[in-house]
Motif scaffolding. Structure first.
Motif, PDB file in Angstrom:
ATOM      1  N   ALA A   1       0.848  -1.196   0.000  1.00 32.51           N
ATOM      2  CA  ALA A   1       0.000   0.000   0.000  1.00 32.51           C
ATOM      3  C   ALA A   1       0.878   1.238   0.000  1.00 32.51           C
ATOM      4  O   ALA A   1       1.855   1.330   0.749  1.00 32.51           O
ATOM      5  CB  ALA A   1      -0.914  -0.010   1.218  1.00 32.51           C
ATOM      6  N   ILE A   2       0.507   2.190  -0.848  1.00 30.08           N
ATOM      7  CA  ILE A   2       1.240   3.449  -0.952  1.00 30.08           C
ATOM      8  C   ILE A   2       0.598   4.459   0.003  1.00 30.08           C
ATOM      9  O   ILE A   2      -0.569   4.830  -0.166  1.00 30.08           O
ATOM     10  CB  ILE A   2       1.226   3.983  -2.400  1.00 30.08           C
ATOM     11  CG1 ILE A   2       1.678   2.912  -3.397  1.00 30.08           C
ATOM     12  CG2 ILE A   2       2.068   5.248  -2.507  1.00 30.08           C
ATOM     13  CD1 ILE A   2       3.064   2.379  -3.189  1.00 30.08           C
TER      14      ILE A   2
ATOM     15  N   SER B   1       2.431  -4.815   3.098  1.00 26.78           N
ATOM     16  CA  SER B   1       3.461  -3.908   3.558  1.00 26.78           C
ATOM     17  C   SER B   1       3.097  -2.507   3.071  1.00 26.78           C
ATOM     18  O   SER B   1       2.117  -2.338   2.332  1.00 26.78           O
ATOM     19  CB  SER B   1       4.833  -4.335   3.021  1.00 26.78           C
ATOM     20  OG  SER B   1       5.842  -3.567   3.632  1.00 26.78           O
ATOM     21  N   PHE B   2       3.896  -1.535   3.459  1.00 25.18           N
ATOM     22  CA  PHE B   2       3.585  -0.147   3.142  1.00 25.18           C
ATOM     23  C   PHE B   2       4.847   0.598   2.730  1.00 25.18           C
ATOM     24  O   PHE B   2       5.922   0.348   3.273  1.00 25.18           O
ATOM     25  CB  PHE B   2       2.978   0.549   4.367  1.00 25.18           C
ATOM     26  CG  PHE B   2       1.760  -0.146   4.890  1.00 25.18           C
ATOM     27  CD1 PHE B   2       0.497   0.227   4.457  1.00 25.18           C
ATOM     28  CD2 PHE B   2       1.869  -1.187   5.796  1.00 25.18           C
ATOM     29  CE1 PHE B   2      -0.630  -0.427   4.921  1.00 25.18           C
ATOM     30  CE2 PHE B   2       0.744  -1.847   6.265  1.00 25.18           C
ATOM     31  CZ  PHE B   2      -0.501  -1.471   5.823  1.00 25.18           C
ATOM     32  N   VAL B   3       4.702   1.483   1.772  1.00 27.21           N
ATOM     33  CA  VAL B   3       5.757   2.436   1.434  1.00 27.21           C
ATOM     34  C   VAL B   3       5.123   3.807   1.367  1.00 27.21           C
ATOM     35  O   VAL B   3       3.913   3.939   1.162  1.00 27.21           O
ATOM     36  CB  VAL B   3       6.477   2.115   0.098  1.00 27.21           C
ATOM     37  CG1 VAL B   3       7.253   0.814   0.196  1.00 27.21           C
ATOM     38  CG2 VAL B   3       5.534   2.108  -1.067  1.00 27.21           C
TER      39      VAL B   3
ATOM     40  N   LYS C   1       9.519  11.196  -4.565  1.00 20.59           N
ATOM     41  CA  LYS C   1      10.483  11.056  -3.476  1.00 20.59           C
ATOM     42  C   LYS C   1      10.061   9.893  -2.596  1.00 20.59           C
ATOM     43  O   LYS C   1       8.981   9.918  -2.043  1.00 20.59           O
ATOM     44  CB  LYS C   1      10.510  12.325  -2.626  1.00 20.59           C
ATOM     45  CG  LYS C   1      10.746  13.591  -3.404  1.00 20.59           C
ATOM     46  CD  LYS C   1      10.531  14.778  -2.498  1.00 20.59           C
ATOM     47  CE  LYS C   1       9.685  15.791  -3.231  1.00 20.59           C
ATOM     48  NZ  LYS C   1       9.174  16.845  -2.435  1.00 20.59           N
ATOM     49  N   GLN C   2      10.892   8.882  -2.495  1.00 14.53           N
ATOM     50  CA  GLN C   2      10.559   7.786  -1.586  1.00 14.53           C
ATOM     51  C   GLN C   2      10.959   8.205  -0.187  1.00 14.53           C
ATOM     52  O   GLN C   2      12.096   8.567   0.066  1.00 14.53           O
ATOM     53  CB  GLN C   2      11.269   6.497  -1.981  1.00 14.53           C
ATOM     54  CG  GLN C   2      10.826   5.339  -1.108  1.00 14.53           C
ATOM     55  CD  GLN C   2      11.214   4.000  -1.676  1.00 14.53           C
ATOM     56  OE1 GLN C   2      11.631   3.896  -2.813  1.00 14.53           O
ATOM     57  NE2 GLN C   2      11.081   2.973  -0.879  1.00 14.53           N
ATOM     58  N   LEU C   3       9.992   8.167   0.708  1.00 12.24           N
ATOM     59  CA  LEU C   3      10.223   8.613   2.070  1.00 12.24           C
ATOM     60  C   LEU C   3      10.436   7.454   3.035  1.00 12.24           C
ATOM     61  O   LEU C   3      11.261   7.521   3.911  1.00 12.24           O
ATOM     62  CB  LEU C   3       9.055   9.479   2.555  1.00 12.24           C
ATOM     63  CG  LEU C   3       8.725  10.678   1.660  1.00 12.24           C
ATOM     64  CD1 LEU C   3       7.484  11.384   2.163  1.00 12.24           C
ATOM     65  CD2 LEU C   3       9.905  11.635   1.600  1.00 12.24           C
ATOM     66  N   ILE C   4       9.654   6.408   2.883  1.00 10.54           N
ATOM     67  CA  ILE C   4       9.787   5.223   3.725  1.00 10.54           C
ATOM     68  C   ILE C   4       9.863   4.033   2.784  1.00 10.54           C
ATOM     69  O   ILE C   4       8.978   3.830   1.960  1.00 10.54           O
ATOM     70  CB  ILE C   4       8.585   5.064   4.679  1.00 10.54           C
ATOM     71  CG1 ILE C   4       8.472   6.277   5.603  1.00 10.54           C
ATOM     72  CG2 ILE C   4       8.729   3.780   5.504  1.00 10.54           C
ATOM     73  CD1 ILE C   4       7.203   6.271   6.441  1.00 10.54           C
ATOM     74  N   GLY C   5      10.902   3.249   2.899  1.00 11.59           N
ATOM     75  CA  GLY C   5      11.130   2.169   1.951  1.00 11.59           C
ATOM     76  C   GLY C   5      10.496   0.851   2.335  1.00 11.59           C
ATOM     77  O   GLY C   5       9.957   0.678   3.415  1.00 11.59           O
ATOM     78  N   LEU C   6      10.612  -0.057   1.427  1.00 12.83           N
ATOM     79  CA  LEU C   6      10.086  -1.409   1.583  1.00 12.83           C
ATOM     80  C   LEU C   6      11.104  -2.257   2.347  1.00 12.83           C
ATOM     81  O   LEU C   6      12.273  -2.274   1.998  1.00 12.83           O
ATOM     82  CB  LEU C   6       9.836  -2.013   0.197  1.00 12.83           C
ATOM     83  CG  LEU C   6       9.201  -3.373   0.135  1.00 12.83           C
ATOM     84  CD1 LEU C   6       7.761  -3.306   0.633  1.00 12.83           C
ATOM     85  CD2 LEU C   6       9.219  -3.882  -1.302  1.00 12.83           C
ATOM     86  N   ASN C   7      10.669  -2.950   3.384  1.00 16.48           N
ATOM     87  CA  ASN C   7      11.561  -3.783   4.191  1.00 16.48           C
ATOM     88  C   ASN C   7      11.561  -5.240   3.743  1.00 16.48           C
ATOM     89  O   ASN C   7      12.478  -5.977   4.056  1.00 16.48           O
ATOM     90  CB  ASN C   7      11.168  -3.706   5.672  1.00 16.48           C
ATOM     91  CG  ASN C   7      11.373  -2.314   6.221  1.00 16.48           C
ATOM     92  OD1 ASN C   7      12.294  -1.613   5.829  1.00 16.48           O
ATOM     93  ND2 ASN C   7      10.505  -1.910   7.115  1.00 16.48           N
ATOM     94  N   GLU C   8      10.534  -5.679   3.037  1.00 18.81           N
ATOM     95  CA  GLU C   8      10.410  -7.073   2.605  1.00 18.81           C
ATOM     96  C   GLU C   8      11.247  -7.342   1.361  1.00 18.81           C
ATOM     97  O   GLU C   8      11.409  -6.476   0.507  1.00 18.81           O
ATOM     98  CB  GLU C   8       8.945  -7.418   2.292  1.00 18.81           C
ATOM     99  CG  GLU C   8       8.073  -7.561   3.500  1.00 18.81           C
ATOM    100  CD  GLU C   8       7.692  -6.226   4.118  1.00 18.81           C
ATOM    101  OE1 GLU C   8       7.204  -6.238   5.249  1.00 18.81           O
ATOM    102  OE2 GLU C   8       7.892  -5.171   3.495  1.00 18.81           O
ATOM    103  N   ASN C   9      11.729  -8.572   1.268  1.00 19.00           N
ATOM    104  CA  ASN C   9      12.387  -9.032   0.057  1.00 19.00           C
ATOM    105  C   ASN C   9      11.277  -9.408  -0.929  1.00 19.00           C
ATOM    106  O   ASN C   9      10.449 -10.255  -0.625  1.00 19.00           O
ATOM    107  CB  ASN C   9      13.266 -10.239   0.368  1.00 19.00           C
ATOM    108  CG  ASN C   9      13.946 -10.800  -0.858  1.00 19.00           C
ATOM    109  OD1 ASN C   9      13.753 -10.329  -1.979  1.00 19.00           O
ATOM    110  ND2 ASN C   9      14.754 -11.819  -0.649  1.00 19.00           N
ATOM    111  N   ILE C  10      11.243  -8.780  -2.090  1.00 20.39           N
ATOM    112  CA  ILE C  10      10.163  -9.061  -3.041  1.00 20.39           C
ATOM    113  C   ILE C  10      10.619  -9.960  -4.189  1.00 20.39           C
ATOM    114  O   ILE C  10       9.843 -10.221  -5.103  1.00 20.39           O
ATOM    115  CB  ILE C  10       9.537  -7.765  -3.595  1.00 20.39           C
ATOM    116  CG1 ILE C  10      10.541  -6.959  -4.410  1.00 20.39           C
ATOM    117  CG2 ILE C  10       8.951  -6.939  -2.459  1.00 20.39           C
ATOM    118  CD1 ILE C  10       9.899  -5.828  -5.180  1.00 20.39           C
TER     119      ILE C  10
END
Length: 175
Positions: A41-42, A64-66, A81-90
């Motif tokens: 989810a964005i 997950s969320f970005v 601008k990416q502010l909070i990144g993805l933590n999961e391995n996709i």
């Protein structure tokens, strides 16, 4: 309805939104019945849509969320601008990106490009709203709630300068 300094009129009711989300979820449940997709989810705009959509998803899945930003007041800035990144391995995962609105399509094109470069086995977008006449990204979207005109909208997670996200219906800028 007045939000900040602008007047808006009801455009899409909460009942219409709920019905459309159920339709979209039925399609996703069918399309991914033998898979375990990762929904991304964005934030901030998709939080209501994502929550309501996930209540209707009945297949094994992750979420997950970005957070990205490309809007300034009422217009897309064109800068993603990416502010909070993805933590999961996709890598090798089926990824479904949940977005509130596709306007120019630049933001979603950038996100899709990044996810594809990280080795997602498939990437799809589920968006509540799309402005097809302003979408210049060239991305073909599989799951679209509503095609809308080029007017500015607020409510149901969408905001005007930080305000209006809490409204249960979607409102369009009054002419």
């Amino acid at each position: 309805m007045v939000v900040k300094d602008k007047e808006f009129v009801k455009f899409i009711s909460s009942e219409e939104i709920t019905a459309r989300i159920q339709d979209l979820a039925t399609r996703v449940n069918s399309d991914y019945k033998d898979k375990k997709p990762l929904f991304v989810a964005i934030l901030n705009g998709s939080f209501m849509f994502a929550a309501d959509l996930m209540k209707e998803i009945n297949i094994p899945c992750e979420i997950s969320f970005v957070k990205v930003a490309s809007y300034e007041e009422m217009e897309s800035s064109g800068n993603v601008k990416q502010l909070i990144g993805l933590n999961e391995n996709i890598f090798n995962k089926d990824v479904i990106i949940i977005e509130d609105i596709i306007d120019t399509g630049r933001t979603i094109a950038k996100i899709l490009e990044e996810f594809r470069s990280l080795g997602a086995s498939s990437t799809e977008v589920i968006t509540l709203l799309q402005k097809p006449k302003t979408n210049v990204s060239g991305e073909k979207l599989k799951y679209i709630g509503f095609d809308i005109p080029e007017k500015f909208v607020v409510g149901y997670g969408l905001d005007y300068d930080g305000l209006g996200r809490n409204l249960k219906d979607i409102y369009q800028l009054k002419e």
